[in-house]
Design a protein around this motif. Structure first.
Motif, short mmCIF file in Angstrom:
data_model
loop_
_atom_site.label_atom_id
_atom_site.label_comp_id
_atom_site.label_asym_id
_atom_site.label_seq_id
_atom_site.Cartn_x
_atom_site.Cartn_y
_atom_site.Cartn_z
N ALA A 100 0.83 -1.20 0.00
CA ALA A 100 0.00 0.00 0.00
C ALA A 100 0.87 1.26 0.00
N GLU A 101 1.99 1.20 0.71
CA GLU A 101 2.93 2.33 0.73
C GLU A 101 3.48 2.57 -0.67
N PHE A 102 3.88 1.51 -1.33
CA PHE A 102 4.41 1.58 -2.69
C PHE A 102 3.38 2.22 -3.64
N LEU A 103 2.13 1.74 -3.57
CA LEU A 103 1.08 2.28 -4.44
C LEU A 103 0.80 3.75 -4.13
N ALA A 104 0.79 4.12 -2.86
CA ALA A 104 0.54 5.51 -2.48
C ALA A 104 1.64 6.43 -3.01
N LEU A 105 2.89 5.99 -2.90
CA LEU A 105 4.01 6.79 -3.42
C LEU A 105 3.89 6.97 -4.93
N ARG A 106 3.59 5.89 -5.62
CA ARG A 106 3.45 5.96 -7.09
C ARG A 106 2.28 6.85 -7.50
N LYS A 107 1.13 6.69 -6.83
CA LYS A 107 -0.04 7.52 -7.17
C LYS A 107 0.22 8.99 -6.91
N ALA A 108 1.03 9.29 -5.90
CA ALA A 108 1.36 10.68 -5.58
C ALA A 108 2.34 11.27 -6.59
N GLY A 109 3.01 10.41 -7.36
CA GLY A 109 3.93 10.91 -8.38
C GLY A 109 5.39 10.70 -8.07
N VAL A 110 5.70 9.97 -6.99
CA VAL A 110 7.11 9.69 -6.66
C VAL A 110 7.58 8.54 -7.55
N PRO A 111 8.66 8.73 -8.32
CA PRO A 111 9.12 7.67 -9.22
C PRO A 111 9.86 6.56 -8.47
N VAL A 112 9.13 5.52 -8.08
CA VAL A 112 9.74 4.39 -7.38
C VAL A 112 9.72 3.16 -8.28
N ASP A 113 10.74 2.30 -8.14
CA ASP A 113 10.79 1.07 -8.92
C ASP A 113 10.02 -0.03 -8.19
N ALA A 114 10.07 -1.24 -8.72
CA ALA A 114 9.31 -2.36 -8.16
C ALA A 114 9.73 -2.71 -6.73
N LEU A 115 10.95 -2.35 -6.34
CA LEU A 115 11.44 -2.62 -4.98
C LEU A 115 11.12 -1.47 -4.02
N GLY A 116 10.58 -0.38 -4.55
CA GLY A 116 10.26 0.78 -3.71
C GLY A 116 11.39 1.79 -3.60
N ASN A 117 12.45 1.60 -4.38
CA ASN A 117 13.56 2.55 -4.38
C ASN A 117 13.26 3.71 -5.31
#
Length: 83
Positions: free
Chosen positions: A23-40
């Motif tokens: 959920a953290e990963f999805l929230a960061l992506r939806k907000a526009g933070v460019p994270v990869d599949a590992l969350g980096n």
């Protein structure tokens, strides 16, 4: 003494500290933070701090689109003239 540079976050996001990783990963992506599949973060710098406001612990994510210490081109010290 060198002039101090102040950076404003490109994006600030506040999430519960007990949020699941997916959920953290999805929230960061939806907000526009460019994270990869590992969350980096793929670009810029992501600063995370925990806030202890009463019983509700939260994580505050501050994403900076440019690296810390990097100046925009027109403000770079070597491009300024000395008088």
């Amino acid at each position: 003494m060198a002039k101090r540079i102040v950076h404003s976050a490109t994006l600030t996001l506040k999430l519960p500290a007990d949020i699941k990783a997916g959920a953290e990963f999805l929230a960061l992506r939806k907000a526009g933070v460019p994270v990869d599949a590992l969350g980096n973060v793929q670009q810029g710098f992501l600063f995370v701090r925990t806030s202890y406001a009463g019983k509700n612990r939260t994580n505050i994510y501050r994403w900076f689109a440019k690296e810390i210490g990097q100046l925009p081109f027109k403000q770079h010290p070597s491009s300024q003239r000395s008088s």
